[in-house]
Every structure is written in C-alpha cells, then in structure tokens.
Write an enzyme that holds these catalytic residues in place. Structure first.
Site, PDB file in Angstrom:
ATOM      1  N   SER A 255       0.853  -1.189   0.000  1.00  0.00           N
ATOM      2  CA  SER A 255       0.000   0.000   0.000  1.00  0.00           C
ATOM      3  C   SER A 255       0.886   1.234   0.000  1.00  0.00           C
ATOM      4  CB  SER A 255      -0.906   0.003   1.232  1.00  0.00           C
ATOM      5  OG  SER A 255      -0.121   0.292   2.373  1.00  0.00           O
ATOM      6  N   LYS A 256       0.240   2.365  -0.047  1.00  0.00           N
ATOM      7  CA  LYS A 256       0.957   3.646  -0.146  1.00  0.00           C
ATOM      8  C   LYS A 256       2.053   3.793   0.907  1.00  0.00           C
ATOM      9  CE  LYS A 256      -1.273   7.172  -2.726  1.00  0.00           C
ATOM     10  NZ  LYS A 256      -1.026   6.428  -3.953  1.00  0.00           N
ATOM     11  N   ARG A 257       1.803   3.226   2.093  1.00  0.00           N
ATOM     12  CA  ARG A 257       2.814   3.480   3.128  1.00  0.00           C
ATOM     13  C   ARG A 257       4.129   2.730   2.876  1.00  0.00           C
ATOM     14  NH1 ARG A 257       2.287  -0.529   7.130  1.00  0.00           N
ATOM     15  NH2 ARG A 257       0.595  -1.882   6.519  1.00  0.00           N
ATOM     16  N   HIS A 258       4.135   1.844   1.891  1.00  0.00           N
ATOM     17  CA  HIS A 258       5.399   1.199   1.524  1.00  0.00           C
ATOM     18  C   HIS A 258       6.160   2.000   0.467  1.00  0.00           C
ATOM     19  CE1 HIS A 258       2.912  -2.321   2.903  1.00  0.00           C
ATOM     20  NE2 HIS A 258       3.990  -2.429   3.658  1.00  0.00           N
ATOM     21  N   GLY A 259       5.615   3.136   0.071  1.00  0.00           N
ATOM     22  CA  GLY A 259       6.258   3.934  -0.984  1.00  0.00           C
ATOM     23  C   GLY A 259       5.299   4.076  -2.153  1.00  0.00           C
TER      24      GLY A 259
END
Ligand code: GLU
Length: 492
Positions: A255-259
């Site tokens: 998801s977004k929090r992985h980049g």
C-alpha cells in the site's frame, strides 16, 4: 481452443503496481500462446469511475508497451464495445437479468439500504455472517405491487443456493472450494439499471469468449459468486488463475505506506518501462533456474502460467532500483540519451536542461552511463558541464587548500595554464600522458596532479573519468575553468 484473456481495470484512480502485474501476466500469456489480449474498462462504479482515470490507465499501459489486441481505440471486433457503461446502454446486461428473473435465479429486492444494513447488523449480533437475509426472495405478486405503490425501487439479487458448495480448479491455487451458505444473495443490478461488478464481469467474460480469467487473488472470493451466475445461465466458466498477493517489506499488503504504488510515480522517478516490466514479472512468477534479467523478448518466451506461485510475493524497491541500473547499462548511449530526453519532456522539466548543448549533453551522459540508476539522476551527474563552475567546499578544502596539498595544487594549476594551450585534446590517452608527465616533472604523485585538475574543472571530487571529462569539455573550457579556479584560490 483460442486463448483470449483480458485486463479489466476499474477506472477509479491511478494504475497501481498490482494492476500492472495483472495486466502483464495476461499480456505475457496471450503473447506466449499466440492468443488475444483484451482491455476492458469496468466503469460501472458511477461514483468513483472517471474519464481521466481511464486515460491515465490507457496511457500507462501504452508507456509500459502492454498493447491490447482489442479494447479502447480498437473497437471494431464483434466483441465491442469495451466499456461496460457503453454495453449497459446497449441493453446487454438487462437481457440476461430478464433471463435470470424468468428462470427464478434472481429476484427483485425492494429493501432500502438502511433495511439491509439493519439485517447485517442483526446477523452480526447473532454471530452469523453479515448477509442480506433473503427478505424479498419469495415475495408474492401482491407484496411486490404494494412495494412499488409505496414508490420503492428494486435492485436485482441473485438467489444463492443455501446448501452445497462451489468448487473449481485454479491454475495457481489448485483446488478451491466455497460453502454456498457463506455466500449472500448479492446484487446483480442496481435500481438504476447499472450492473454490479460480479454480474457484468461474468456476462462480458462469457460474451467476449475469455478462455482464462487471470487476476489478483483479492478477487478469489468473488469467483464462487461468478461461477453461480455462469451455471444459472447454463454457461461453462473460463479457467481461473488467481495471482498471489503482493506484500510490502513488513509483510502487509502493498500500500501507499510502503512507498510509491502508482506506476506513474515510477515513471516520474526515471524507471525504464522494460525494467519495471521485468521486475513485476518476478512478483509471483519465476523460471526453474530463477533467472532475474529478461532482456528483449525473453519474458514472453519464458513465461508460463504453470510457474506462477501461490505464496505471496514481496515488493522490494531496492531490487527494482538495481534492476533499473542493469537495464540502463544494457542500453546504448544513444538509447539512454533518447530515453532521457523523452523523460524530461514527459515530466515537463525541459527548463532543467534549457540551453544545454545537445551534443555535449549526449557525450556527458555517455561518460556517466555506467553509474546511472534512474533517469532522474542524470541532470545532477552532468550539470557541471553546463553551469557556471561552482565548488563543493569540502572538495576545495581537501584537495586545493589543505596544508599538505596547497603548494602543489597551485603549481599544478599554474603549469596547466602554461602548458595546456599546446596540448592535444584529441584523446583521453593523450591527456592522461600529459598529466602523468607533469607529475613526474614536478616530482609529485599522480594524484597530486589528477585531483586538483578535477576539482578545478568540475568543482567536485566525484565524477566521470578525468581524462574523458577533459576531452569532452574541450580545451577552451578546461583552460577557462582552471584559470578561474586559480584566480579564485591562488591569486597571490
Ligand atoms: N474491475 C475489476 C478490478 O479492477 C476486475 C477484476 C477482474 O479481473 O475480474 O479489480
């Protein structure tokens, strides 16, 4: 049987890594099997679908060179159109709703969203799966008329068998089985006549004669519902392949929090199309010998659905970065130069290289070719060729002004100013010879000559090979810079 596969994105945002992986596996399978790759736009979520998202997806697919044989822009075949809302306008879904209603596989449901939510809540309280309770499944004609008189509108629901199970063989997951009791009477069509995903998908996959449905395993719980619809209509379902999940480094779904998750972000960063494709192909697929790099057409040649892995794949940004560097190195100087110019104009950064001589830029890039990992690295690696000389203070302190080096540095620059006007700049070898001879004559180490020249002409300690750099920069510019540096730091 002819191989026909599709990528069926919902245009509700950017094209994400997981979506591209799905598109890619369909594409590779179609190419490998000499089949047909279809792009179908599933735009029935009226609240979230946008025309601009469709365009983003189409453009990203084109950039990735995942060309479709049928789909938007190529609507001539018997299977067109390829937008579900256009298909809805043609009455395609209504036709099958009517058949299902008539055969008793579907029914009109007049419950309001609030009433349905209440049922779900009650089920939850009773520790049952939160499903629609079938309230409208067996209404009498009078009851229906009464609801209609009240002005209620109806959705169409599928009448799910209450017992038994649905089973299928998945190419990736093997044998899959679902209890019917866990499935609800899901909505096939909303009150405004727009079909839901699970219904439209079946109708289109059947009418478009899909041989295989290859998609992310987040859809595996939809598959039993869809198979029920196939059966109700007396159709043979396609073969399914549910691709493994993609996880971030912490083991959670990517998801977004992985980049970055959007493919456009990767393009902006200066990843190459073929590097990204190569990397994504390895998320859930591998060859027997775990080959990593697949240049040219070798992905298509090697691909097979049998070697897709059901265990989750981990997205590793550092491996992708490494791979991008490998792809850049594998290209010719001309190719990298062209790709860089395309990238600059696509990212609308033409100002960054405004006024830079193109021939010099090409040579400068070729000097740094080996080092480039991302196209976005390039301006920073070569800008000193084009900008006014500016100095990295640490380089100056260490190489030009330190107590142990300043005398020789000064002397080297002065000698360069005297001797370089007569020096042959035609080859790096000639320039290297010049520098080595100078060191010998002055009785200093080579590095005491090489390093000050480097800092004097580039302002930095890092950069391309010194003598190649001097050759590319040319005699006039090199002399001008050495003079400038000497004036600035060794005036008296
Ligand atoms: N529109 C669905 C999605 O974007 C397609 C799923 C499928 O391939 O059936 O997830």
């Amino acid at each position: 049987m002819a191989i026909r596969v599709r990528f069926a994105p919902s245009p509700t945002g950017d094209l994400h890594i997981g979506g591209v992986r799905t598109a890619l596996f369909n594409y590779l399978y179609a190419k490998k099997e000499k089949g047909t790759f279809v792009l179908r736009i599933e735009d029935t979520d009226e609240a979230r679908s946008t025309e601009s998202s469709t365009q983003i997806i189409i453009n990203a697919m084109k950039w990735l060179k995942l060309g479709w044989d049928e789909g938007p822009g190529n609507e001539l075949s018997q299977y067109a159109p390829y937008y579900q809302m256009k298909r809805k306008e043609q009455g395609i879904y209504q036709k099958y709703i009517d058949i299902l209603l008539e055969k008793g596989y579907a029914y009109k449901c007049y419950c309001t969203p609030e009433e349905v939510e209440k049922m779900r809540e009650q089920a939850r309280l009773a520790k049952q799966p939160p499903k629609y309770n079938g309230h409208c499944a067996n209404l009498t004609k009078e009851q229906r008329e009464q609801y209609e008189k009240e002005g209620r509108t109806a959705v169409i629901r599928f009448k799910m068998p209450k017992e038994g199970k649905i089973e299928f063989e998945d190419i990736v997951r093997g044998h899959v089985s679902f209890e019917n009791a866990l499935l609800d009477d899901f909505v096939l069509m909303k009150a405004n006549g727009v079909p839901t995903y699970n219904f439209a998908c079946v109708i289109d996959d059947y009418l478009m004669e899909m041989s295989h449905v290859i998609r992310g395993d987040d859809h595996i719980s939809n598959t039993p519902r869809q198979i029920h619809v196939y059966k109700a209509l007396g159709w043979e379902p396609p073969t399914f392949a549910h691709l493994s999940m993609i996880l971030g480094s912490d083991g959670a779904r990517l998801s977004k929090r992985h980049g970055h998750t959007s493919v456009l972000e990767y393009r902006k960063e200066g990843y190459l199309q073929d590097a990204l494709i190569n990397y994504l192909a390895l998320l859930g697929w591998s060859t027997q010998d775990s080959q990593q790099l697949f240049f040219g057409n070798s992905l298509i040649e090697n691909f097979s659905l049998d070697r897709c892995n059901s265990s989750p794949a981990t997205f590793d940004p550092s491996k992708l970065l490494w791979m991008n560097g490998e792809y850049i190195r594998n290209k010719s100087d001309q190719e990298i130069f062209d790709l860089f110019l395309d990238w600059i104009s696509w990212t609308k950064q033409d100002d960054l290289i405004k006024g830079w001589d193109r021939a010099l830029l090409k040579k400068a890039i070729s000097l740094e070719h080996e080092k480039i990992k991302l196209l976005k690295d390039i301006p920073g690696l070569v800008d000193f060729f084009f900008k006014e000389l500016s100095f990295d203070q640490t380089a100056v302190d260490k190489i030009l002004l330190s107590d142990t080096k300043k005398d020789s540095a000064k002397q080297v620059l002065q000698e360069c100013i005297i001797r370089l006007p007569n020096q042959d700049f035609g080859s790096p070898e000639a320039l290297e010879m010049f520098a080595r001879n100078l060191a010998q004559e002055l009785g200093v180490s080579n590095s005491k000559v090489f390093h000050p020249i480097r800092v004097a002409i580039s302002g930095r300690t890092q950069g391309p090979s010194l003598f190649h750099m001097m050759e590319v920069m040319g005699k006039d510019e090199v002399l001008k810079r050495i003079q400038q540096t000497a004036d600035k730091y060794f005036k008296n």
